[in-house]
Design a protein around this motif. Structure first.
Motif, mmCIF file in Angstrom:
data_model
loop_
_atom_site.group_PDB
_atom_site.id
_atom_site.type_symbol
_atom_site.label_atom_id
_atom_site.label_comp_id
_atom_site.label_asym_id
_atom_site.label_seq_id
_atom_site.Cartn_x
_atom_site.Cartn_y
_atom_site.Cartn_z
ATOM 1 N N ARG A 1 -24.935 23.067 -51.760
ATOM 2 C CA ARG A 1 -26.276 23.212 -51.179
ATOM 3 C C ARG A 1 -26.718 21.937 -50.469
ATOM 4 O O ARG A 1 -27.324 21.975 -49.397
ATOM 5 C CB ARG A 1 -27.278 23.579 -52.274
ATOM 6 N N ARG A 2 -26.405 20.785 -51.075
ATOM 7 C CA ARG A 2 -26.762 19.515 -50.419
ATOM 8 C C ARG A 2 -26.021 19.354 -49.093
ATOM 9 O O ARG A 2 -26.589 18.933 -48.084
ATOM 10 C CB ARG A 2 -26.453 18.345 -51.343
ATOM 11 N N GLN A 3 -24.745 19.699 -49.119
ATOM 12 C CA GLN A 3 -23.970 19.577 -47.882
ATOM 13 C C GLN A 3 -24.472 20.529 -46.800
ATOM 14 O O GLN A 3 -24.542 20.170 -45.618
ATOM 15 C CB GLN A 3 -22.492 19.851 -48.195
ATOM 16 N N LEU A 4 -24.842 21.752 -47.195
ATOM 17 C CA LEU A 4 -25.404 22.711 -46.231
ATOM 18 C C LEU A 4 -26.735 22.220 -45.666
ATOM 19 O O LEU A 4 -27.025 22.382 -44.470
ATOM 20 C CB LEU A 4 -25.585 24.087 -46.896
ATOM 21 N N HIS B 1 -29.703 19.991 -41.130
ATOM 22 C CA HIS B 1 -30.555 18.935 -40.562
ATOM 23 C C HIS B 1 -29.914 18.336 -39.313
ATOM 24 O O HIS B 1 -30.581 18.124 -38.289
ATOM 25 C CB HIS B 1 -30.788 17.861 -41.617
ATOM 26 N N LEU B 2 -28.579 18.105 -39.425
ATOM 27 C CA LEU B 2 -27.877 17.551 -38.274
ATOM 28 C C LEU B 2 -27.902 18.515 -37.087
ATOM 29 O O LEU B 2 -28.114 18.123 -35.943
ATOM 30 C CB LEU B 2 -26.435 17.220 -38.641
ATOM 31 N N LEU B 3 -27.666 19.783 -37.383
ATOM 32 C CA LEU B 3 -27.690 20.782 -36.320
ATOM 33 C C LEU B 3 -29.085 20.880 -35.682
ATOM 34 O O LEU B 3 -29.226 21.078 -34.470
ATOM 35 C CB LEU B 3 -27.258 22.143 -36.853
ATOM 36 N N GLY B 4 -30.146 20.738 -36.467
ATOM 37 C CA GLY B 4 -31.522 20.784 -35.931
ATOM 38 C C GLY B 4 -31.799 19.626 -35.000
ATOM 39 O O GLY B 4 -32.418 19.789 -33.946
ATOM 40 N N ASP B 5 -31.345 18.441 -35.304
ATOM 41 C CA ASP B 5 -31.555 17.268 -34.449
ATOM 42 C C ASP B 5 -30.822 17.423 -33.127
ATOM 43 O O ASP B 5 -31.334 17.109 -32.052
ATOM 44 C CB ASP B 5 -31.057 16.009 -35.156
ATOM 45 N N ASP B 6 -29.601 17.947 -33.179
ATOM 46 C CA ASP B 6 -28.815 18.114 -31.959
ATOM 47 C C ASP B 6 -29.467 19.141 -31.034
ATOM 48 O O ASP B 6 -29.433 19.019 -29.798
ATOM 49 C CB ASP B 6 -27.392 18.579 -32.299
ATOM 50 N N ALA B 7 -30.086 20.157 -31.546
ATOM 51 C CA ALA B 7 -30.737 21.184 -30.712
ATOM 52 C C ALA B 7 -32.012 20.662 -30.069
ATOM 53 O O ALA B 7 -32.404 21.087 -28.995
ATOM 54 C CB ALA B 7 -31.044 22.411 -31.570
#
Length: 230
Positions: free
Chosen positions: A197-200, A205-211
């Protein structure tokens, strides 16, 4: 322990010439020394283990000169003896040399029951009757209803409640061991799921910043174009 025959074994008191001067019993395997004194073989060997002289005359003994007096042994073998089961009721007397043969057939001899697991000892004359009554040869079901098939010797001390309790205790131990194993596996799965869950969450979060980055760049370019046209 005396090396000779017990005097009480004989039907009448033996002549003193048949007695061993060491054990005072009737000579067994009479052995003559070079000084002509005669003793039980066992008695004289025990004596010579301590001192190398004749018990009677104290002359030095040469073991190589010791001889067995077989003629005397045969004479003693003809003496009448009582059965060793006389106190149990046997009235037979016979020559000493034949006492073993009588003992092997004496009806007052105590013998063990041949049925497996039966430890009774009865007179030979009563053995057949005992075997008819002895239930060890057959099998019986436990009267408490546990289903076990037992012989009389086992039945006398069999406790199915105790056996069931011991079996239950063993089952409880096995269940506890299995439960501990399952709990350890559950803990491992729980730790693995939390890590996942932490890794997901980090990945999300990383995917949200890139978008968000491309949208910000396009807005800045549009604003710059408007300023130039104005």
């Amino acid at each position: 322990m005396s090396g000779g025959y017990d005097l009480n074994l004989f039907a009448s008191p033996p002549d003193c010439k048949f007695l061993c001067s060491v054990c005072h019993g009737v000579l067994k395997r009479p052995t003559r020394l070079s000084c002509s004194h005669i003793f039980c073989k066992k008695c004289i060997l025990k004596w010579l283990a301590r001192q190398n002289t004749c018990p009677c005359c104290r002359k030095e003994v040469q073991r190589k000169n010791m001889v067995y007096v077989n003629k005397l042994r045969r004479t003693i073998g003809h003496l009448e003896v009582k059965c060793k089961n006389a106190e149990a009721g046997c009235l037979v007397t016979c020559p000493l040399a034949h006492s073993k043969r009588h003992q092997d057939s004496c009806p007052f001899e105590l013998v063990a029951c041949p049925n497996e697991g039966c430890y009774a000892r009865v007179f030979r004359s009563a053995l057949a009757e005992h075997q008819q009554r002895c239930q060890q040869g057959g099998q019986q079901h436990c009267p408490l209803g546990c289903g076990a098939t037992l012989g009389m010797a086992e039945l006398a001390h069999y406790n199915c409640y105790l056996k069931l309790r011991n079996a239950w205790s063993e089952q409880q131990k096995r269940s506890q061991t299995m439960l501990q194993g399952l709990l350890q596996r559950v803990r491992k799965v729980h730790r693995a799921s939390r890590l996942l869950r932490r890794q997901l969450a980090q990945l999300s979060h990383l995917l949200g910043d890139d978008a968000a980055c491309p949208e910000g760049s396009a807005g800045a370019q549009s604003q710059g174009a408007l300023e130039i046209e104005g």
